[in-house]
Design a protein around this motif. Sequence first.
Motif, mmCIF file in Angstrom:
data_model
loop_
_atom_site.group_PDB
_atom_site.id
_atom_site.type_symbol
_atom_site.label_atom_id
_atom_site.label_comp_id
_atom_site.label_asym_id
_atom_site.label_seq_id
_atom_site.Cartn_x
_atom_site.Cartn_y
_atom_site.Cartn_z
ATOM 1 N N ASP A 27 13.127 23.253 -2.240
ATOM 2 C CA ASP A 27 13.324 24.701 -2.157
ATOM 3 C C ASP A 27 12.849 25.285 -0.837
ATOM 4 O OD1 ASP A 27 14.403 24.639 -4.642
ATOM 5 O OD2 ASP A 27 12.616 25.365 -5.697
ATOM 6 N N ASP A 28 11.797 24.716 -0.277
ATOM 7 C CA ASP A 28 11.250 25.220 0.978
ATOM 8 C C ASP A 28 11.049 24.054 1.935
ATOM 9 O OD1 ASP A 28 10.035 26.519 3.044
ATOM 10 O OD2 ASP A 28 8.166 26.971 1.980
ATOM 11 N N LEU A 29 12.078 23.799 2.769
ATOM 12 C CA LEU A 29 12.002 22.657 3.676
ATOM 13 C C LEU A 29 11.032 22.899 4.826
ATOM 14 C CD1 LEU A 29 15.723 21.484 3.929
ATOM 15 C CD2 LEU A 29 13.912 20.696 2.401
ATOM 16 N N GLY A 30 10.570 24.130 4.964
ATOM 17 C CA GLY A 30 9.604 24.424 6.004
ATOM 18 C C GLY A 30 8.166 24.216 5.575
ATOM 19 N N ALA A 31 7.952 23.903 4.291
ATOM 20 C CA ALA A 31 6.586 23.715 3.794
ATOM 21 C C ALA A 31 5.923 22.550 4.504
ATOM 22 C CB ALA A 31 6.609 23.468 2.292
ATOM 23 N N ASP A 32 4.674 22.732 4.845
ATOM 24 C CA ASP A 32 3.960 21.740 5.641
ATOM 25 C C ASP A 32 3.842 20.396 4.931
ATOM 26 O OD1 ASP A 32 2.355 21.297 8.134
ATOM 27 O OD2 ASP A 32 0.807 20.824 6.643
ATOM 28 N N VAL B 233 6.036 19.084 2.588
ATOM 29 C CA VAL B 233 7.239 18.685 1.863
ATOM 30 C C VAL B 233 7.469 17.172 1.949
ATOM 31 C CG1 VAL B 233 8.750 19.177 3.834
ATOM 32 C CG2 VAL B 233 9.694 19.150 1.523
ATOM 33 N N GLN C 183 6.122 19.060 12.528
ATOM 34 C CA GLN C 183 5.018 19.688 11.814
ATOM 35 C C GLN C 183 3.669 19.301 12.399
ATOM 36 O OE1 GLN C 183 6.733 22.035 10.558
ATOM 37 N NE2 GLN C 183 5.756 22.019 8.547
ATOM 38 N N THR D 106 20.671 19.896 0.588
ATOM 39 C CA THR D 106 19.465 19.865 -0.243
ATOM 40 C C THR D 106 19.831 19.768 -1.724
ATOM 41 O OG1 THR D 106 19.315 22.290 -0.376
ATOM 42 C CG2 THR D 106 18.178 21.214 1.444
#
Length: 491
Positions: free
Chosen positions: A114-119, A121, A234, A433
């Motif tokens: 859902d959030d590919l920007g999450a640190d 993931v 990241q 995704t």
Amino acid sequence: MDGSKRRDGSGSDFLVLRLGEVPQGERTAWLTGRIRESIGDGVLGTGDRLPASRTLAAELGVSRGVVTEAYQRLVDEGHVVGRGRGGTVVVSRPVSAPASGPVPTPDSAAGIFDDLGADDVVDRLRAVPARIDLSPGVPDLTAFPRAAWLRAEREVLGARSASDLGYGDPRGAPALRRAVSRWVARNRGISVDPDDILVVAGAAQAFFLLAHVLREGGTTRVGMEEPGSFGARQQLRRLGLDPVPVPVDADGLRVDDLRTSGVRAVMTTPAHQFPTGVVLGGARRRELTAWVEEGGLVLEDDYDAEHRYDRAPVPALRATLGDGVAYVGSVSKLLAPALRTGWLVAPRSLRSSLVRLKRDVDLGNPVLAQLVLAHLMESGALERQLRALRTRHRNRRDAMVAALGERLPDATVRGAAAGLHLVVTLPDGIDDTLVARAALERGVKLHPLSLHRQLPGAPGLVMGYAAHPPGVVTEGIGLVADSIEGVLDKT
């Protein structure tokens, strides 16, 4: 007995081996590869005995030395052991899939895409169990040469005095730095003095050290291939640097865009770009040379350059650009990530700062493991390991390409000539995704290409083939194709 004296069609019932047209000088490699494949595919299981070397040699019509050398190579790789009168027995455990059917996705993975920007993931995705793991960058852990490693450990310990068990040089054990200097000279075209090599805890630590030193020197922005490794991006962000996207096309990094970005340092994977698999072309190398001569710094991640199948080797950028490149390599894809061992060859202006920081971080890598690795490099065992892996990985690559051709004939496949993964493009408008989520629900783990993008771009999938035998790879691609069809049906 020479094979030429045998009648045509001679062979062994064992694995239905037929010598055919195999040249005399390649028979040992051929036999080793056939047995290794059978172990990896589960045809030979743990506890199975190989035929006596004399018997198999007679059946194949080859000298006994061909068979004994093949068996010894398999012993060195850790696949079999010799038990005297008990014969030569298979001891490795091939990766195999359990009974068919999807593995229920854990609740913790329900929203993983859902959030590919999450640190976190990638860490979360790595922790999710899957029946078939097609994640890129995962090597064949069953191929680790256990017997050769244990033998090297015994020899190293037997030859060392108590004084050798101290903290050691924070730059790394001299023996390993010498071995690495020879390894990169032979395999990557790099001429480097052992004293200029810094042994690190894998590529991740190398870039950690570089990022800190660059930031202390005033660097705030670093060019990053687009698409490029999510993990590297990241890491730069966590260390206070801004990763600036620099587009990649069929010839690799676009140096004209690098110039307009204004950055003075760029991270690149020129030998096999991650994730697209393209090679930095000759014209681009010349453009990058000019950029370096104007004061630019290249951070070269040579993460899987040794794994090539259908193309000639390309030299590392460090080999031609010299001190304008901070070169990083490791054994994570050659042996195992668990060793946490790599090397950094940095520009002279950065070396003292890097060594000082490395000393402050951990006082240097564990010395014993360095000495064992040095022994493997100097004895030729690591070269043999690389040759064995190329054969195994080529077979698995071929299985993935064939399965994609059958199930997704309209898909474009990139990066097949080298490395451990492929990139497959998807139809415009499809959400990669959603495909990755659907595949995970069917028990297959992979990366959506959008995970490795900072900017909008074509959808795709990044899939590794090294961790599973061909049959499991083929099954995995079938489940991925079913996932794509399911997503298309809903759009």
